[in-house]
Design an enzyme around this catalytic site. Structure first.
Site, PDB file in Angstrom:
ATOM      1  N   GLY A 105       0.809  -1.205   0.000  1.00  0.00           N
ATOM      2  CA  GLY A 105       0.000   0.000   0.000  1.00  0.00           C
ATOM      3  C   GLY A 105       0.842   1.255   0.000  1.00  0.00           C
ATOM      4  O   GLY A 105       2.024   1.244  -0.347  1.00  0.00           O
ATOM      5  N   GLN A 120      15.417  -8.276  -3.664  1.00  0.00           N
ATOM      6  CA  GLN A 120      14.132  -8.937  -3.455  1.00  0.00           C
ATOM      7  C   GLN A 120      13.629  -9.592  -4.734  1.00  0.00           C
ATOM      8  O   GLN A 120      13.150 -10.731  -4.718  1.00  0.00           O
ATOM      9  CB  GLN A 120      13.104  -7.916  -2.961  1.00  0.00           C
ATOM     10  CG  GLN A 120      11.691  -8.446  -2.850  1.00  0.00           C
ATOM     11  CD  GLN A 120      10.721  -7.398  -2.347  1.00  0.00           C
ATOM     12  OE1 GLN A 120      10.641  -7.170  -1.144  1.00  0.00           O
ATOM     13  NE2 GLN A 120       9.995  -6.748  -3.240  1.00  0.00           N
ATOM     14  N   GLY A 135       5.298   4.654  -9.075  1.00  0.00           N
ATOM     15  CA  GLY A 135       6.032   3.437  -9.367  1.00  0.00           C
ATOM     16  C   GLY A 135       5.162   2.198  -9.227  1.00  0.00           C
ATOM     17  O   GLY A 135       5.217   1.284 -10.060  1.00  0.00           O
ATOM     18  N   HIS A 136       4.362   2.146  -8.168  1.00  0.00           N
ATOM     19  CA  HIS A 136       3.428   1.028  -8.002  1.00  0.00           C
ATOM     20  C   HIS A 136       2.422   0.979  -9.151  1.00  0.00           C
ATOM     21  O   HIS A 136       2.070  -0.104  -9.648  1.00  0.00           O
ATOM     22  CB  HIS A 136       2.641   1.174  -6.693  1.00  0.00           C
ATOM     23  CG  HIS A 136       3.440   0.982  -5.455  1.00  0.00           C
ATOM     24  ND1 HIS A 136       3.701   2.011  -4.584  1.00  0.00           N
ATOM     25  CD2 HIS A 136       4.038  -0.120  -4.918  1.00  0.00           C
ATOM     26  CE1 HIS A 136       4.413   1.559  -3.561  1.00  0.00           C
ATOM     27  NE2 HIS A 136       4.632   0.271  -3.741  1.00  0.00           N
ATOM     28  N   SER A 167       9.585   5.826  -3.534  1.00  0.00           N
ATOM     29  CA  SER A 167       9.436   4.891  -2.425  1.00  0.00           C
ATOM     30  C   SER A 167       8.366   5.431  -1.490  1.00  0.00           C
ATOM     31  O   SER A 167       8.256   6.646  -1.290  1.00  0.00           O
ATOM     32  CB  SER A 167      10.753   4.744  -1.662  1.00  0.00           C
ATOM     33  OG  SER A 167      10.562   4.042  -0.445  1.00  0.00           O
ATOM     34  N   SER A 168       7.592   4.529  -0.898  1.00  0.00           N
ATOM     35  CA  SER A 168       6.606   4.957   0.094  1.00  0.00           C
ATOM     36  C   SER A 168       7.280   5.649   1.271  1.00  0.00           C
ATOM     37  O   SER A 168       6.707   6.556   1.892  1.00  0.00           O
ATOM     38  CB  SER A 168       5.794   3.755   0.581  1.00  0.00           C
ATOM     39  OG  SER A 168       5.084   3.152  -0.490  1.00  0.00           O
TER      40      SER A 168
END
Length: 292
Positions: free
Chosen positions: A27, A162, A32-33, A194-195
């Site tokens: 979330g 990752q 980017g997401h 980035s969040s």
């Protein structure tokens, strides 16, 4: 677009299609997401068109802040949770179904069965500074794969290690899932989205781009070393770390590695390389990478 919170509702909402794409997120979505979502939409629609017998494709996004991948002193409790806004953004970017479970729904009992990736890949770099991080990542991603049963899943290259760990997990577990890596989305000055950028003060935000600049400098040194045949990797890495420290950062690592397995680079190399870095600016820890 459907929004579901339980496994039972998810299973009812999943279309019986041969083409299903998953974008796992925690979330607090940024552009980017949304690019990951658009990549998933394009990829799954392409598959559906090529397979004329199977009907349309379906895109699924999961939103879940996964406690298992947070250390005891990390930001699990304060990690931004913006479900309503996230769902509006996903709806506008090609998502068919959002799965946003509670912690009790996804982990109804203590998660004693976990996925342990190999130490040589998962206990270096991020894994060295965040012990257990990749166990938490692999466990939740494998569980989401089992639940959604996607044909493909999309992850961002910003989390380079990752992405590699998940690719290896899928390969070794013989999961019938294509893993697509989406390029890192950046602001105009080069900061990787980035969040956690939302934690930065105005002054820190202006300074934050220095991490990507340090990585680009080390990447340039690697290219020059390949051209000249001379490269002192340890000195180049140390210089990049010292430059950040001089600006008030607390770097964990700035390092040049082989792309295929993240092993250290000894000197000039014609193989594909990647520069990876993680550093804390104030209270905010940022990561980034540049392929060479």
């Amino acid at each position: 677009m459907h929004i579901v919170h339980t496994l039972a509702d998810l299973r009812r909402a999943l279309k019986p299609t041969a083409h299903r794409a998953l974008v796992p997120t925690m979330g607090s979505l940024h552009p980017g997401h949304l690019e990951l979502m658009q990549t998933a939409r394009h990829a799954i629609d392409k598959r559906a068109v090529e397979d004329k017998r199977s009907g349309s494709g379906m895109t699924v996004a999961s939103i879940f802040v996964n406690r298992l991948q947070f250390g005891p002193n990390e930001d699990f409790d304060t990690y931004p949770r913006t479900l309503e806004n996230d769902c509006a953004l996903l709806k506008a970017n090609g998502c068919d179904l959002v799965f946003a479970p509670s912690e009790k729904e996804l982990y109804p009992e203590p998660q004693l069965f976990k996925v342990h990736p190999p130490a040589q890949l998962a206990d270096i770099l991020e894994g060295a500074f965040r012990p257990g991080f990749f166990v938490g990542v692999c466990t939740v991603v494998h569980k989401l794969f089992n639940i959604v049963q996607p044909n493909l899943a999309v992850f961002g290259k910003k989390d380079y290690q990752q992405l590699m760990v998940i690719r290896r997990m899928v390969q070794q577990m013989a999961l019938p899932i294509e893993i697509i890596g989406s390029e890192t989305r950046r602001t105009e000055d080069g900061l990787a989205l980035s969040s956690r950028n939302g934690y930065l003060s105005t002054e820190e935000r202006a300074e934050a781009v220095q991490l990507s600049m340090a990585l680009k400098g080390l990447a340039a040194a690697a290219r020059e070393g390949h051209a000249t045949g001379v490269l002192d990797v340890a000195s180049a890495e140390a210089a990049a770390m010292d430059a950040l420290r001089a600006r008030g950062w607390q770097p964990d690592y700035i390092t040049l590695r082989h792309q295929h397995d993240l092993s250290p680079v000894a000197g000039p190399s014609a193989e594909p390389l990647v520069v990876l870095g993680a550093a804390k600016l104030g209270k905010t820890r940022l990561i980034d990478n540049w392929e060479v």
